[in-house]
Design a protein around this motif. Structure first.
Motif, mmCIF file in Angstrom:
data_model
loop_
_atom_site.group_PDB
_atom_site.id
_atom_site.type_symbol
_atom_site.label_atom_id
_atom_site.label_comp_id
_atom_site.label_asym_id
_atom_site.label_seq_id
_atom_site.Cartn_x
_atom_site.Cartn_y
_atom_site.Cartn_z
ATOM 1 N N LEU A 147 51.309 57.019 -8.069
ATOM 2 C CA LEU A 147 50.784 58.052 -7.169
ATOM 3 C C LEU A 147 49.657 57.487 -6.313
ATOM 4 O O LEU A 147 49.597 57.735 -5.097
ATOM 5 N N ARG B 164 57.227 60.237 -0.137
ATOM 6 C CA ARG B 164 57.672 61.293 -1.055
ATOM 7 C C ARG B 164 58.189 60.761 -2.396
ATOM 8 O O ARG B 164 58.545 61.556 -3.255
ATOM 9 N N SER C 176 56.511 62.070 -5.541
ATOM 10 C CA SER C 176 56.592 63.493 -5.861
ATOM 11 C C SER C 176 57.259 63.769 -7.208
ATOM 12 O O SER C 176 56.699 64.487 -8.045
ATOM 13 N N HIS D 104 63.715 67.410 -9.976
ATOM 14 C CA HIS D 104 63.062 67.230 -8.676
ATOM 15 C C HIS D 104 63.562 65.956 -7.995
ATOM 16 O O HIS D 104 63.736 65.920 -6.774
ATOM 17 N N THR E 19 57.285 72.001 -0.193
ATOM 18 C CA THR E 19 56.355 71.099 -0.866
ATOM 19 C C THR E 19 55.235 71.841 -1.578
ATOM 20 O O THR E 19 54.817 71.466 -2.670
ATOM 21 N N HIS F 22 56.139 73.026 -5.070
ATOM 22 C CA HIS F 22 56.089 71.951 -6.062
ATOM 23 C C HIS F 22 54.647 71.592 -6.424
ATOM 24 O O HIS F 22 54.354 71.242 -7.573
ATOM 25 N N ALA F 23 53.747 71.669 -5.475
ATOM 26 C CA ALA F 23 52.338 71.376 -5.752
ATOM 27 C C ALA F 23 51.790 72.335 -6.802
ATOM 28 O O ALA F 23 51.096 71.928 -7.747
ATOM 29 N N LYS G 29 53.535 71.584 -10.282
ATOM 30 C CA LYS G 29 53.018 70.384 -10.948
ATOM 31 C C LYS G 29 51.671 70.653 -11.609
ATOM 32 O O LYS G 29 51.436 70.243 -12.762
#
Length: 391
Positions: free
Chosen positions: A49, A69, A72, A110, A149, A152-153, A156
């Motif tokens: 990351l 990406r 991700s 994902h 997006t 997903h943020a 997570k």
């Protein structure tokens, strides 16, 4: 707004230190226990990351657009890997359980969701990146997969917080069950607490940042840097705690202490144990295990042996490693299998199932019993029973 140079420096610093830690975890510890694999997976996810974030902050992502990406799905690995790492240490797990695959399904799903985007051409990805550099909100509105997006943020961070709270729970449960902890256990539990706390604080701030409507994305940029700093703290802690990097192994093994004893046998001075002390400890351990049979209790731990024999933990650990040529868990499981072999034809065991025999010998789970039995005898319990019945 945080400087892109500062942000990219922090990200790349985290990446480089992460690579060093990973190399130590993978190469320096020849035993490579299961929990080290989980810690490596967690550190790798963070490190990757930081690498991709550094590419974005520095603008180098335009030169290598296919990395865009790719971090991700990897982010989904951080929390479950951390949770399983803590659980594996505290519950002395030695291998991956098939059911634990479920923890990694979000990352897999994902990845599959993003796969079509990953195979897009470099030109398309560069065009998207250029649009994001002009309007950062464009990134949050994108649908490279099935979900936007920003969804997903939230997923997570939300999933991560659930995992980290679970870590606090199992750490607290362990402390309540085995208090008082000896000095080495206390150090390990302290590391797990700090590890969990840093992750929890980072994800909590990230979650709050996602809730803030910030048109300039100042909060999000700040939190990205904060995550990088959190990683640097974790990596720095690991770097200066070699007993974690080189293997905790059920809180029982110490490479330095083992070397200490070997050196003493070689008649080197200035060490704490004499050859006679080693022999006395060995005799006391064997007599204790054979007469008391404490291994029949599934909750039997090294701390119990320390209290019952009066042998200091570090001496006990080192003698087991060097004299018996195995760690504490392996020694106890060896005695359990030997106990089964001696009592397999006992009338009291006539109606016991395979699982029941394992429980009688002190094994907590059927899977561990089957694995250890096959490893030590070369046969499954069923095969051994059939052979014993023919004698």
């Amino acid at each position: 707004m945080i400087s892109a140079d500062i942000a990219s420096f922090i990200c790349f610093s985290g990446f480089l230190l992460g690579v060093v830690i990973l190399l130590i975890l993978i190469l320096a510890n020849s035993k490579r226990p299961y929990y080290n694999f989980l810690l490596s997976l967690c550190i790798f996810s963070f490190t990757y990351l930081m690498f991709v974030s550094g590419l974005i902050w520095s603008g180098l992502i335009i030169e290598v657009p296919h990395f865009f990406r790719t971090a991700s799905p990897v982010i989904y690995l951080i929390a479950p890997a951390a949770f399983l790492y803590v659980r594996a240490i505290l519950e002395e797990e030695e291998k991956f359980k098939l059911i634990d695959i479920i923890h990694f399904l979000p990352a897999l799903l994902h990845f599959l969701e993003m796969a079509p985007f990953f195979f897009q051409s470099a030109e398309i990805k560069i065009g998207i990146l250029q649009s994001i550099f002009i309007d950062p909100d464009y990134s949050l509105a994108m649908y490279e997969g099935l979900l936007p997006t920003n969804v997903h943020a939230f997923l997570k961070t939300g999933i991560g917080l659930v995992y980290f709270l679970s870590q606090f729970y199992i750490i607290g449960k362990y402390k309540r069950k085995y208090t008082p902890l000896d000095s080495y256990e206390a150090k390990v539990v302290n590391w797990l607490m700090w590890f969990t706390l840093i992750l929890t604080v980072s994800y909590t701030l990230l979650f709050i940042g996602l809730l803030i409507n910030d048109e300039n994305n100042t909060v999000q940029h700040f939190l990205t840097v904060l995550i990088g700093i959190a990683l640097l703290i974790i990596l720095g802690f690991l770097f200066f705690q070699p007993q974690i990097l080189y293997g905790l192994s059920d809180f029982s093994e110490s490479e330095n202490l083992a070397e200490d004893i070997f050196s003493k046998v070689a008649n080197k001075p200035s060490l704490s144990l004499s050859i006679n002390q080693i022999k006395d400890y060995q005799h006391n351990i064997e007599e204790y295990l054979e007469s008391k049979k404490p291994y029949l209790n599934c909750d039997f731990r090294m701390q119990n042996m320390v209290e019952d024999t009066g042998i200091p933990r570090h001496h006990l650990s080192a003698v087991i490693n060097t004299t018996f040529k195995q760690n504490f868990s392996s020694l106890i499981n060896e005695y359990r299998i030997n106990y089964i072999e001696k009592n397999i034809n006992s009338k009291a065991w006539t109606n016991l199932s395979i699982e029941g025999i394992g429980i009688e010998a002190g094994f907590k789970s059927r899977s561990t019993f089957l694995e250890v039995f096959k490893k030590q005898t070369g046969m499954t319990p069923s095969e051994f029973l059939n052979k014993a019945s023919q004698l």
